[in-house]
Design an enzyme around this catalytic site. Structure first.
Site, mmCIF file in Angstrom:
data_model
loop_
_atom_site.group_PDB
_atom_site.id
_atom_site.type_symbol
_atom_site.label_atom_id
_atom_site.label_comp_id
_atom_site.label_asym_id
_atom_site.label_seq_id
_atom_site.Cartn_x
_atom_site.Cartn_y
_atom_site.Cartn_z
ATOM 1 N N GLY A 78 0.806 -1.356 -0.497
ATOM 2 C CA GLY A 78 0.162 -0.100 0.000
ATOM 3 C C GLY A 78 1.152 1.273 0.269
ATOM 4 C CG ASP B 168 -4.247 -3.729 -2.452
ATOM 5 O OD1 ASP B 168 -4.556 -3.900 -3.902
ATOM 6 O OD2 ASP B 168 -3.080 -3.252 -2.369
ATOM 7 C CB VAL C 262 5.664 -3.882 5.905
ATOM 8 C CG1 VAL C 262 6.026 -4.678 6.954
ATOM 9 C CG2 VAL C 262 4.767 -3.283 4.868
#
Length: 675
Positions: free
Chosen positions: A64, A181, A68
């Site tokens: 997205g 998503d 991370v």
């Protein structure tokens, strides 16, 4: 999106990062992380410590918007996944403040979602230029990995995975969050079959301003609903993505061609109904989720009921004309099949690999029941009910009750024990029946409100049981799942029709209302023209749509009517098909009160009622005599108050049925002999 977020929920001791002492990377089972983003793409350096607690160890992917990281929680001595919600390349300097405020609100909303099929969020952290969420780190492969290995999945397994994704989406949407998503890469599948929806990096609020990057809609084009190319996201657009994912699981390919948004859009316009060769009983679900008009797309309740129906069917069931499945290639070791959300009731047994609580005797009973409600109720698993070996009925939430549930010292104590164990009364209601029980807009606290005769009745019963309005929680149910909601203690009561009485595990109190039986038809159709009365349905053998398992499905053939060959799980599906005008559904059978709510459309009309009535009452689990005694008293009090009952009818149903008054029904003496 280059890589996929691999943060997961749930877990336990099986994951390499869930112990009290962190293990060294590479010391447990291999983590299947995607290629990490390049160091220059990150907004934080390795080994930076966020808020003095979370040390960023290494980047593990991007999903997205934002990066991370695998991070070390210094306080609790464990590894976690830490994700930044803002992509510095997607936010202009002038809009940084508003983007931070937006990300802050979204992080707070996501953190409130607690569901076994949604990634667990431990914490929310804000730094100078980033909003971080801290999630459980879990060793699990993605559904994309699984499809890459096996190419196609058997229908039962695909239905089980899809159903768990849907449960996660229901929790997400209930929090007014849109995922935006949904795709195989953002779905984790654990070895024990648990499915977890991850990657909320581009999640947003329902009704929020569409989020774009460089003028393009954010997301993954092959999974984007057609309306996203010209309007904002909605819960329906997440359900479209689920439909694409289900299609990909069973057909082994995407339903629409193209990699760029305009290519996918063109493919949808040219071929809006992709062929289904191997979907079998999943075909109606996929077709319903892939309706190009979001207003005609399956909602979560209907999709839930239809998926449960598929999971309850034999694994080799397939409609006529379905091509045989191609042989699947020999796969590498893969996750075990997802547990069926609604198995048939069965005696307690040793739990299989996937944790599945069963009934326990003695002191473990309350613990097992409470744990099942907390961990498994939203996943649709069933906790079997049990009667004590001595034949004495027991309420497993509130302990042993009196021998007959009567008032008196034993009965009073039994009720007090039950109520103490149930500080909040959960009542199952339908959400799509105007005049009876209809979901309304959200209140000031963000909770859905409901209106209708059933809702007013529920409040009156709850009040007589000693519950205030603030102590009542309405839980949406369907004809297909309301009995299982009771059996697994997701609800305490259900406002429903008498068809629920067919189960020996359910007690019923009523009737408080008797509905007529009838048909809703289109005012005009190419095939049948104007249908004036039900005799035409008989003589021309017009196929009637009604809910599978309903009294109509049982009684109409004996009255000379012809039913559709494959009945859906809900009346809602029949009515949607009739209102669309684009299907072979020309008549729907249901209660007049239900049909009247849909008859407001100029394109449909109600026919004169046929013989018989449908009675409405209050259902509860069998073996709860203290509760049943109280409900009997409450319903009797409502029926004795003729003026009050008529006021409820005038408010809710008289405008729809155009009948100014009806007689107050008599309480069935067989279910409440002492009332």
């Amino acid at each position: 999106m280059q890589g996929e977020d691999r943060a997961g929920a749930g877990g336990g001791s099986g994951g390499p990062w869930t112990g009290s002492t962190p293990q060294q990377a590479g010391s447990g089972a291999a983590q299947h992380w995607p290629t990490a983003p390049s160091p220059g793409a990150s907004s934080a350096p390795p080994h930076a410590v966020i808020e003095g607690r979370y040390e960023l160890v290494e980047p593990i992917g991007s999903g997205g918007m934002g990066e991370v990281w695998k991070a070390h929680d210094r306080r609790l001595r464990r590894f976690v996944a830490v994700k930044g919600l803002l992509d510095r390349h997607a936010v202009a300097a002038g809009s940084q403040a508003s983007a931070m405020q937006r990300a802050r609100r979204e992080a707070e909303a996501i953190a409130k979602i607690e569901h076994p099929n949604v990634v667990t969020v431990h914490d929310q952290i804000e730094t100078d230029n980033q909003v971080w969420i801290v999630m459980k780190l879990l060793d699990a492969g993605s559904l994309a990995d699984l499809l890459h290995q096996q190419r196609v999945l058997a229908v039962p397994r695909a239905a089980g995975i899809g159903h768990q994704i849907l449960q996660g989406l229901r929790a997400v949407h209930a929090a007014s969050v849109l995922h935006r998503d949904v795709k195989p890469g953002n779905v984790l599948v654990r070895d024990d079959g648990q499915v977890i929806l991850v990657d909320f990096g581009i999640a947003t609020f329902e009704g929020a301003t569409p989020l774009t990057r460089s003028g393009s809609v954010i997301g993954t084009p092959p999974y984007q609903a057609p309306e996203l190319f010209f309007s904002g996201p909605s819960p329906a657009s997440d359900l479209w993505a689920l439909g694409v994912t289900l299609y990909e699981m069973v057909e082994g390919r995407l339903p629409f061609d193209g990699r760029e948004p305009w290519e996918v859009q063109a493919s949808i316009e040219q071929s809006p109904h992709p062929p289904l060769r191997y979907a079998g009983p999943l075909a109606p679900v996929i077709q319903g989720l892939l309706r190009t008009d979001p207003a005609e797309r399956l909602d979560t309740s209907t999709a839930d009921a239809m998926l449960r129906e598929v999971l309850g069917a034999p694994s080799n069931a397939a409609p006529a004309g379905t091509a045989p499945r191609p042989p699947e290639p020999a796969p590498a070791p893969a996750p075990a099949p997802a547990p069926e959300p609604v198995p048939a009731p069965r005696p307690p047994a040793a739990p299989p690999k996937a944790p599945r609580p069963g009934s326990r005797k003695g002191t473990k009973r309350a613990v097992a029941a409470a744990l099942a409600v907390v961990l498994l109720s939203a996943a649709g698993w069933l906790v079997s009910n049990e009667v004590g070996s001595g034949g004495k009925a027991e309420d497993k939430a509130g302990g042993a009750v009196g021998p007959d549930g009567r008032d008196g010292e034993a009965g009073t104590q039994a009720w007090q024990d039950w109520k103490k164990a149930h500080p909040q009364l959960k009542i199952g209601v339908k959400a799509d029946q105007r005049g009876l029980s209809l979901r309304k807009r959200k209140d000031s606290e963000g909770n859905h409100t409901y209106a209708g005769l059933d809702i007013d009745m529920a409040h009156k019963v709850a009040g007589d049981l000693g519950y205030g309005a603030e102590d009542v929680e309405f839980v949406e149910v369907t004809s297909g799942n309301r009995d299982s909601h009771l059996k697994r203690k997701a609800v305490d009561l259900v406002i429903a029709s008498y068809t629920m009485r067919k189960s020996a595990e359910i007690d019923f109190v009523g009737p408080y209302y008797e509905a007529g039986r009838g048909f809703l038809v289109r005012k005009d159709s190419v095939r049948h023209g104007e249908i004036k009365d039900s005799s035409y349905l008989k003589s021309e053998k017009v196929e009637v749509c009604t809910a599978k398992g309903s009294t109509y499905a049982k009684d109409l053939p004996s009255l000379g009517f012809t039913l559709m060959e494959s009945l859906p799980a809900t009346y809602q599906y029949c009515l949607e098909q009739l209102l669309s005008g684009k299907t072979n559904v020309y008549a729907v059978a249901s209660d007049d009160a239900v049909l009247a709510g849909y008859a407001q459309s100029d394109e449909v009309k109600m026919l004169d009622p046929i013989e018989g009535t449908e009675r409405y009452g209050v259902a509860m689990r069998a073996g709860t005599p203290a509760l049943k005694k109280k409900v009997c008293s409450a319903v009797a009090a409502v029926l004795d108050d003729t003026r009050g009952w008529n006021a409820m009818y005038q408010k809710n149903l008289a405008p729809l049925l155009k009948k100014p008054t009806l007689g107050v029904p008599d309480l069935d003496p067989k279910v409440c002999p002492d009332s």
